[in-house]
Design a protein around this motif. Structure first.
Motif, PDB file in Angstrom:
ATOM      1  N   ALA A 126       0.972  -1.249  -0.027  1.00  0.00           N
ATOM      2  CA  ALA A 126       0.085  -0.067   0.017  1.00  0.00           C
ATOM      3  C   ALA A 126       0.696   1.212   0.038  1.00  0.00           C
ATOM      4  CB  ALA A 126      -0.950   0.073   1.213  1.00  0.00           C
ATOM      5  N   THR A 127       0.611   2.292  -0.898  1.00  0.00           N
ATOM      6  CA  THR A 127       1.292   3.331  -0.712  1.00  0.00           C
ATOM      7  C   THR A 127       0.101   4.508  -1.045  1.00  0.00           C
ATOM      8  OG1 THR A 127       2.960   2.723  -2.322  1.00  0.00           O
ATOM      9  CG2 THR A 127       2.809   4.851  -2.053  1.00  0.00           C
ATOM     10  N   THR A 128       0.159   5.690   0.118  1.00  0.00           N
ATOM     11  CA  THR A 128      -0.664   6.638   0.026  1.00  0.00           C
ATOM     12  C   THR A 128      -0.418   7.860  -0.604  1.00  0.00           C
ATOM     13  OG1 THR A 128       0.208   7.463   2.147  1.00  0.00           O
ATOM     14  CG2 THR A 128      -1.240   5.589   2.658  1.00  0.00           C
ATOM     15  N   SER A 129      -1.138   8.748  -0.940  1.00  0.00           N
ATOM     16  CA  SER A 129      -1.093  10.142  -1.484  1.00  0.00           C
ATOM     17  C   SER A 129      -0.195  10.924  -0.621  1.00  0.00           C
ATOM     18  CB  SER A 129      -2.250  10.654  -1.846  1.00  0.00           C
ATOM     19  OG  SER A 129      -3.433  10.808  -0.869  1.00  0.00           O
ATOM     20  N   ASP A 130      -0.175  10.740   0.678  1.00  0.00           N
ATOM     21  CA  ASP A 130       0.742  11.339   1.584  1.00  0.00           C
ATOM     22  C   ASP A 130       2.358  10.986   1.388  1.00  0.00           C
ATOM     23  OD1 ASP A 130      -1.326  12.693   2.269  1.00  0.00           O
ATOM     24  OD2 ASP A 130      -1.564  11.424   4.081  1.00  0.00           O
ATOM     25  N   GLY A 131       2.533   9.766   0.514  1.00  0.00           N
ATOM     26  CA  GLY A 131       3.977   9.292   0.450  1.00  0.00           C
ATOM     27  C   GLY A 131       4.430   8.346   1.135  1.00  0.00           C
ATOM     28  N   THR A 132       3.240   7.976   2.135  1.00  0.00           N
ATOM     29  CA  THR A 132       3.608   6.682   2.986  1.00  0.00           C
ATOM     30  C   THR A 132       3.624   5.417   2.250  1.00  0.00           C
ATOM     31  OG1 THR A 132       2.562   7.909   4.740  1.00  0.00           O
ATOM     32  CG2 THR A 132       2.908   5.418   5.190  1.00  0.00           C
ATOM     33  N   ASN A 133       4.570   4.627   2.591  1.00  0.00           N
ATOM     34  CA  ASN A 133       4.867   3.413   1.895  1.00  0.00           C
ATOM     35  C   ASN A 133       4.867   2.067   2.611  1.00  0.00           C
ATOM     36  OD1 ASN A 133       5.297   1.557  -0.227  1.00  0.00           O
ATOM     37  ND2 ASN A 133       7.460   1.918  -0.672  1.00  0.00           N
ATOM     38  N   TYR A 134       4.027   1.120   2.451  1.00  0.00           N
ATOM     39  CA  TYR A 134       4.103  -0.135   3.358  1.00  0.00           C
ATOM     40  C   TYR A 134       4.511  -1.195   2.107  1.00  0.00           C
ATOM     41  CZ  TYR A 134       1.259   2.371   6.222  1.00  0.00           C
ATOM     42  OH  TYR A 134       0.480   3.560   7.077  1.00  0.00           O
ATOM     43  N   GLN A 135       5.798  -1.397   2.393  1.00  0.00           N
ATOM     44  CA  GLN A 135       6.440  -2.300   1.437  1.00  0.00           C
ATOM     45  C   GLN A 135       5.855  -3.854   1.646  1.00  0.00           C
ATOM     46  OE1 GLN A 135      10.608  -1.896   1.538  1.00  0.00           O
ATOM     47  NE2 GLN A 135      10.628   0.106   0.725  1.00  0.00           N
ATOM     48  N   GLY A 136       6.273  -4.576   0.707  1.00  0.00           N
ATOM     49  CA  GLY A 136       5.810  -6.055   0.690  1.00  0.00           C
ATOM     50  C   GLY A 136       6.896  -6.834   0.508  1.00  0.00           C
ATOM     51  N   ARG A 137       8.128  -6.083   0.720  1.00  0.00           N
ATOM     52  CA  ARG A 137       9.504  -7.213   0.355  1.00  0.00           C
ATOM     53  C   ARG A 137       9.488  -8.277   1.530  1.00  0.00           C
ATOM     54  NH1 ARG A 137      14.256  -3.538  -0.511  1.00  0.00           N
ATOM     55  NH2 ARG A 137      12.884  -2.558  -1.963  1.00  0.00           N
ATOM     56  N   ARG A 138       9.174  -7.668   2.436  1.00  0.00           N
ATOM     57  CA  ARG A 138       9.307  -8.989   3.827  1.00  0.00           C
ATOM     58  C   ARG A 138       8.238  -9.930   3.566  1.00  0.00           C
ATOM     59  NH1 ARG A 138       9.919  -6.283   9.596  1.00  0.00           N
ATOM     60  NH2 ARG A 138      10.101  -8.383   9.900  1.00  0.00           N
ATOM     61  N   LEU A 139       7.111  -9.556   3.224  1.00  0.00           N
ATOM     62  CA  LEU A 139       5.976 -10.694   2.921  1.00  0.00           C
ATOM     63  C   LEU A 139       6.405 -11.621   1.673  1.00  0.00           C
ATOM     64  CD1 LEU A 139       3.380 -11.820   4.024  1.00  0.00           C
ATOM     65  CD2 LEU A 139       2.114 -10.026   2.589  1.00  0.00           C
ATOM     66  N   SER A 140       7.020 -10.858   0.947  1.00  0.00           N
ATOM     67  CA  SER A 140       7.126 -11.704  -0.274  1.00  0.00           C
ATOM     68  C   SER A 140       8.283 -12.677  -0.185  1.00  0.00           C
ATOM     69  CB  SER A 140       7.657 -10.870  -1.776  1.00  0.00           C
ATOM     70  OG  SER A 140       6.772  -9.937  -1.896  1.00  0.00           O
ATOM     71  N   ARG A 141       9.317 -12.302   0.875  1.00  0.00           N
ATOM     72  CA  ARG A 141      10.434 -13.301   1.327  1.00  0.00           C
ATOM     73  C   ARG A 141       9.882 -14.372   2.173  1.00  0.00           C
ATOM     74  NH1 ARG A 141      13.745  -8.525   2.171  1.00  0.00           N
ATOM     75  NH2 ARG A 141      13.367  -8.867   4.326  1.00  0.00           N
ATOM     76  N   TYR A 142       8.928 -13.867   2.944  1.00  0.00           N
ATOM     77  CA  TYR A 142       8.410 -15.006   3.785  1.00  0.00           C
ATOM     78  C   TYR A 142       7.454 -15.872   3.102  1.00  0.00           C
ATOM     79  CZ  TYR A 142       5.480 -16.580   7.772  1.00  0.00           C
ATOM     80  OH  TYR A 142       5.033 -17.502   8.611  1.00  0.00           O
ATOM     81  N   ARG A 143       6.800 -15.832   2.092  1.00  0.00           N
ATOM     82  CA  ARG A 143       6.014 -16.311   1.332  1.00  0.00           C
ATOM     83  C   ARG A 143       6.798 -17.498   0.442  1.00  0.00           C
ATOM     84  NH1 ARG A 143       0.609 -15.514   1.069  1.00  0.00           N
ATOM     85  NH2 ARG A 143      -0.107 -13.731   1.211  1.00  0.00           N
ATOM     86  N   ARG A 144       7.868 -16.855  -0.035  1.00  0.00           N
ATOM     87  CA  ARG A 144       8.914 -17.720  -0.758  1.00  0.00           C
ATOM     88  C   ARG A 144       9.685 -18.771   0.220  1.00  0.00           C
ATOM     89  NH1 ARG A 144      10.336 -12.716  -3.423  1.00  0.00           N
ATOM     90  NH2 ARG A 144      12.136 -12.621  -1.749  1.00  0.00           N
ATOM     91  N   TRP A 145      10.003 -18.185   1.138  1.00  0.00           N
ATOM     92  CA  TRP A 145      10.681 -19.333   2.365  1.00  0.00           C
ATOM     93  C   TRP A 145       9.680 -20.251   2.868  1.00  0.00           C
ATOM     94  CZ3 TRP A 145       9.417 -20.378   7.337  1.00  0.00           C
ATOM     95  CH2 TRP A 145      10.457 -20.919   8.260  1.00  0.00           C
ATOM     96  N   GLN A 146       8.209 -19.846   2.942  1.00  0.00           N
ATOM     97  CA  GLN A 146       7.271 -20.892   3.219  1.00  0.00           C
ATOM     98  C   GLN A 146       6.965 -22.059   2.186  1.00  0.00           C
ATOM     99  OE1 GLN A 146       5.517 -21.455   5.913  1.00  0.00           O
ATOM    100  NE2 GLN A 146       5.709 -20.103   7.272  1.00  0.00           N
ATOM    101  N   ALA A 147       7.083 -21.487   0.828  1.00  0.00           N
ATOM    102  CA  ALA A 147       7.096 -22.196  -0.258  1.00  0.00           C
ATOM    103  C   ALA A 147       7.919 -23.161  -0.314  1.00  0.00           C
ATOM    104  CB  ALA A 147       6.621 -21.600  -1.327  1.00  0.00           C
ATOM    105  N   ARG A 148       9.370 -22.901  -0.197  1.00  0.00           N
ATOM    106  CA  ARG A 148      10.326 -23.656  -0.183  1.00  0.00           C
ATOM    107  C   ARG A 148      10.360 -24.662   1.039  1.00  0.00           C
ATOM    108  NH1 ARG A 148      13.538 -20.058   0.196  1.00  0.00           N
ATOM    109  NH2 ARG A 148      14.550 -20.421   2.211  1.00  0.00           N
TER     110      ARG A 148
END
Length: 408
Positions: A201-223
């Motif tokens: 999620a990224t807001t119009s105020d410039g606040t960014n909630y990155q999904g990099r950690r969640l993507s790494r976690y999903r790949r680790w779980q899949a492995r």
């Protein structure tokens, strides 16, 4: 506004055995009622109840009210199936999944949830215990626990049925709570939220909630799942069963944290929240094989649901706007083109030169569309036009063509 509260039951071994026998008996009865409804074409609750009520009580050991609840569960299941068929959630009418759903009766798993109303289940909030009907008689004094905020909500707003479920050897009660809606405030502005995969999620105020950690976690779980599936041993299957819902719980927690932060900012600043209406993505987009798992596990819909109900509970306006070209349109000059976004992360308008993070620009476009939509949503309905006094031509009925009107 309806919310659900989940509490964990702490039964003794004897109580747990009675709960398990009750759940299995109710689901066997529901499967039997489902077969009768399918074979005889019964859709209404009263007709099905007349057919199976005596059998459910005599053959499956259910008392009066649990038998009624089992019939209601079957009727609701078939209503949900018909709604999914109409919505196309099971594919076209020629697909194998669609034909199978129509050609076989609904079967309930032995551990499927069973609803209980206030005649079968009573709460003792001071002692934090419940009394519940079982096939072995009324079980009293079953302790429960939960988060303090949820227990407070349970005491104040619980209404209607509660579902008994068994998950991973643990017992839970899911209660329905009706919370009064907060007074909706008039927003001074809007916060546009752009949802994505790399950035959740990224807001119009410039606040960014990155999904990099969640993507790494999903790949680790899949492995890890792949490694355990290759072993094909009993212990590996037990570990797979324990890990089954762990990834889902983690993604849900992340969405709760993100939505809570956005709603708190909107409530503090007196603004509303606007998101893109991202419906039907799987039908519109064709992806490579290696991208399908990423898209299927993208929790954007759940994030939108969390934002909607948290905003409603806080009295914050919430809107869904048209998502077309929000990442390719320049919010300054309005120029829209694919070339405005040379990379995934950068935006650069080819006409006026406006540049910045692409997700932030998309959030600004969502905010601008919410401003326009809100004007039309809150616009007062104009009164009907009244004919002026003495205007005979407006009061005269119009008949036929122009020649007939002249004759009249």
């Amino acid at each position: 506004m309806k919310l659900v509260v989940q509490v964990k039951l702490l039964p003794t071994p004897v109580q747990a055995s009675a709960l398990e026998a009750t759940l299995r008996a109710c689901n066997r009865a529901a499967t039997h009622a489902s077969a009768v409804a399918f074979n005889r074409g019964l859709r209404d609750r009263n007709g099905l109840q007349k057919e199976v009520y005596a059998d459910l009580r005599a053959a499956f050991g259910l008392s009066a009210q649990p038998a009624v609840r089992a019939v209601k569960k079957v009727v609701d299941a078939y209503a949900t199936l018909r709604a999914n068929l109409r919505a196309g959630n099971l594919g076209p009418s020629t697909s194998r999944r669609y034909r199978k759903a129509l050609s076989t009766p609904i079967v309930f798993r032995p551990e499927a949830a069973q609803p209980f109303d206030d005649r079968c289940l009573s709460w003792q909030h001071d002692a934090r215990t419940v009394s519940i009907w079982t096939v072995d008689g009324r079980m009293k004094g079953i302790r429960y626990t939960g988060h303090p905020d949820q227990l407070k909500t349970l005491v104040q707003y619980r209404r209607g049925e509660s579902d008994l479920i068994q998950r991973g050897g643990k017992w839970f009660l899911i209660a329905t709570c009706e919370i009064p809606d907060a007074e909706m405030s008039e927003p001074v502005d809007w916060i546009g939220v752009d949802r994505g995969i790399a950035n959740l999620a990224t807001t119009s105020d410039g606040t960014n909630y990155q999904g990099r950690r969640l993507s790494r976690y999903r790949r680790w779980q899949a492995r890890k799942r792949g490694e355990l599936q290759k072993k094909r041993t009993r212990s590996a299957r037990r570990r797979l069963s324990r890990r089954r819902r762990k990834e889902q719980r983690h993604a849900t927690h992340v969405n709760h944290v993100i939505s809570k932060g956005i709603v708190s900012v909107a409530q503090r600043t007196g603004r509303g929240i606007a998101v893109e209406a991202l419906d039907g993505i799987r039908e519109r987009v064709r992806l490579r094989r290696d991208q399908r798992a990423t898209l299927s596990s993208w929790p954007f819909h759940q994030l939108g649901q969390h934002l909607a109900y948290k905003a409603r509970r806080a009295g914050v306006p919430f809107l869904e706007v048209d998502p077309a070209y929000t990442s390719q349109r320049c919010p300054r000059c309005g120029h829209t083109g694919r070339a405005n976004r040379p990379t995934r992360d950068r935006f650069c308008c080819r006409r006026c030169g406006l540049a910045g993070p692409a997700d932030v620009v998309a959030g600004v476009n969502v905010r601008d569309r919410a401003r326009s939509v809100w004007v039309f949503v809150t616009m007062p309905v104009p009164p009907p036009v009244q004919p002026e006094a003495g205007d005979a031509t407006r009061d005269r009925p119009v008949v036929g063509d122009s020649r007939e009107r002249d004759k009249a």
